[in-house]
Write a protein that holds these residues in place. Structure first.
Motif, PDB file in Angstrom:
ATOM      1  N   GLN A 190      58.934  53.633 -21.591  1.00 25.84           N
ATOM      2  CA  GLN A 190      59.829  55.206 -22.072  1.00 25.84           C
ATOM      3  C   GLN A 190      59.443  55.198 -23.576  1.00 25.84           C
ATOM      4  O   GLN A 190      60.294  55.754 -24.241  1.00 25.84           O
ATOM      5  CB  GLN A 190      61.783  54.261 -22.253  1.00 25.84           C
ATOM      6  CG  GLN A 190      61.929  54.653 -20.156  1.00 25.84           C
ATOM      7  CD  GLN A 190      63.500  53.866 -20.472  1.00 25.84           C
ATOM      8  OE1 GLN A 190      63.936  54.348 -21.505  1.00 25.84           O
ATOM      9  NE2 GLN A 190      63.319  53.616 -19.328  1.00 25.84           N
ATOM     10  N   PRO A 205      52.814  52.416 -17.704  1.00 23.09           N
ATOM     11  CA  PRO A 205      53.688  52.978 -18.388  1.00 23.09           C
ATOM     12  C   PRO A 205      53.107  52.825 -19.784  1.00 23.09           C
ATOM     13  O   PRO A 205      52.384  51.501 -19.407  1.00 23.09           O
ATOM     14  CB  PRO A 205      54.968  52.723 -17.438  1.00 23.09           C
ATOM     15  CG  PRO A 205      54.605  52.297 -16.366  1.00 23.09           C
ATOM     16  CD  PRO A 205      52.674  52.259 -16.109  1.00 23.09           C
ATOM     17  N   GLN A 208      53.266  58.764 -16.986  1.00 17.46           N
ATOM     18  CA  GLN A 208      52.150  58.414 -17.455  1.00 17.46           C
ATOM     19  C   GLN A 208      50.942  58.218 -16.913  1.00 17.46           C
ATOM     20  O   GLN A 208      50.417  57.444 -15.826  1.00 17.46           O
ATOM     21  CB  GLN A 208      52.059  57.131 -18.427  1.00 17.46           C
ATOM     22  CG  GLN A 208      50.834  56.997 -18.925  1.00 17.46           C
ATOM     23  CD  GLN A 208      50.041  58.279 -20.124  1.00 17.46           C
ATOM     24  OE1 GLN A 208      50.802  58.403 -20.731  1.00 17.46           O
ATOM     25  NE2 GLN A 208      49.074  58.482 -19.891  1.00 17.46           N
ATOM     26  N   ASN A 221      58.419  60.258 -19.614  1.00 16.83           N
ATOM     27  CA  ASN A 221      57.782  59.360 -19.364  1.00 16.83           C
ATOM     28  C   ASN A 221      56.239  58.631 -18.645  1.00 16.83           C
ATOM     29  O   ASN A 221      55.937  58.124 -18.298  1.00 16.83           O
ATOM     30  CB  ASN A 221      58.375  57.994 -19.335  1.00 16.83           C
ATOM     31  CG  ASN A 221      59.696  57.752 -20.664  1.00 16.83           C
ATOM     32  OD1 ASN A 221      58.802  57.726 -21.338  1.00 16.83           O
ATOM     33  ND2 ASN A 221      60.678  57.905 -20.060  1.00 16.83           N
TER      34      ASN A 221
END
Length: 221
Positions: free
Chosen positions: A80, A137, A93, A91
């Motif tokens: 995040q 992420p 990715q 967020n």
């Protein structure tokens, strides 16, 4: 006696109103800081420009990516870091989700636009490490600090610029995360920049129209 009592009550009432007003101003002052990075254009700012699509609410308020401060010891949880919990769309990715801004390694100017300046502790800039995985992420372990400015509580102007030496030992897609730490609250503002980093090449062609950006002074030709 009745008149004196009336005036005493009136003075107390006025005093309470002034106190409430002062507290409201202090609260508004502490809650009003907002800002975004306009050059190299951040992920949130490119949402506002329409180059990044399906961004959610951040399209109308790129200055509002606020979350817990004291990064990286505290701050938003891994996964995040780009949008905090407030803007989950940021967020996401993947290697091709976001528009890329082309920059070269070495000295670069990072420019913030503050819609509401506030007493500032420090500014920090992180970049993804060599070999990071752009399809996972974004996490703290992916980032390394490469630039830091300490303000010590000073109030900045609306436009803030920093000269930072972007690493020259990596190329291709990287994420740069700018963090604006507020001095007298526990919060910070986060701005992710998706960059196509060019190093060691004298004449570079932009990879594709999808990834080309001419915002600011960072277009590579």
């Amino acid at each position: 006696m009745a008149q004196r009592s009336f005036w005493c009550k009136w003075m107390v009432s006025c005093g309470m109103m002034l106190l409430v007003g002062a507290c409201t101003l202090v609260f508004a002052e502490s809650a009003s800081a907002h800002g975004y990075i306009e050059s190299p254009a951040s992920r949130a700012y490119l949402c506002k420009q329409g180059l990044n699509k399906d961004c959610g609410q951040i399209r109308w308020e790129p200055q509002s990516v606020e979350g817990p401060g004291s990064f990286p010891q505290s701050g938003p949880p891994d996964g995040q870091l780009a949008g905090t919990s407030r803007f989950p769309e940021l967020n996401v990715q993947t290697a091709d989700r976001w528009h890329k801004v082309n920059i070269r390694g070495g000295n670069n100017t990072f420019q913030w636009y503050l819609t509401a300046p506030h007493a500032t502790k420090e500014w920090k800039y992180y970049i993804t490490r060599k070999g990071w995985n752009p399809d996972k992420p974004l996490a703290r372990a992916d980032l390394e600090l490469f630039c830091h400015y300490y303000d010590g509580g000073k109030r900045p102007p609306n436009t803030v610029t920093h000269t930072c030496n972007v690493p020259t030992d990596r190329s291709g897609y990287h994420v740069i995360l700018g963090v604006w730490e507020i001095a007298d609250t526990g919060n910070a503002f986060y701005q992710a920049m998706d960059v196509n980093l060019v190093n060691g090449v004298s004449n570079v062609q932009v990879p594709s129209a999808h990834h080309k950006s001419s915002i600011g002074n960072y277009r590579v030709l």
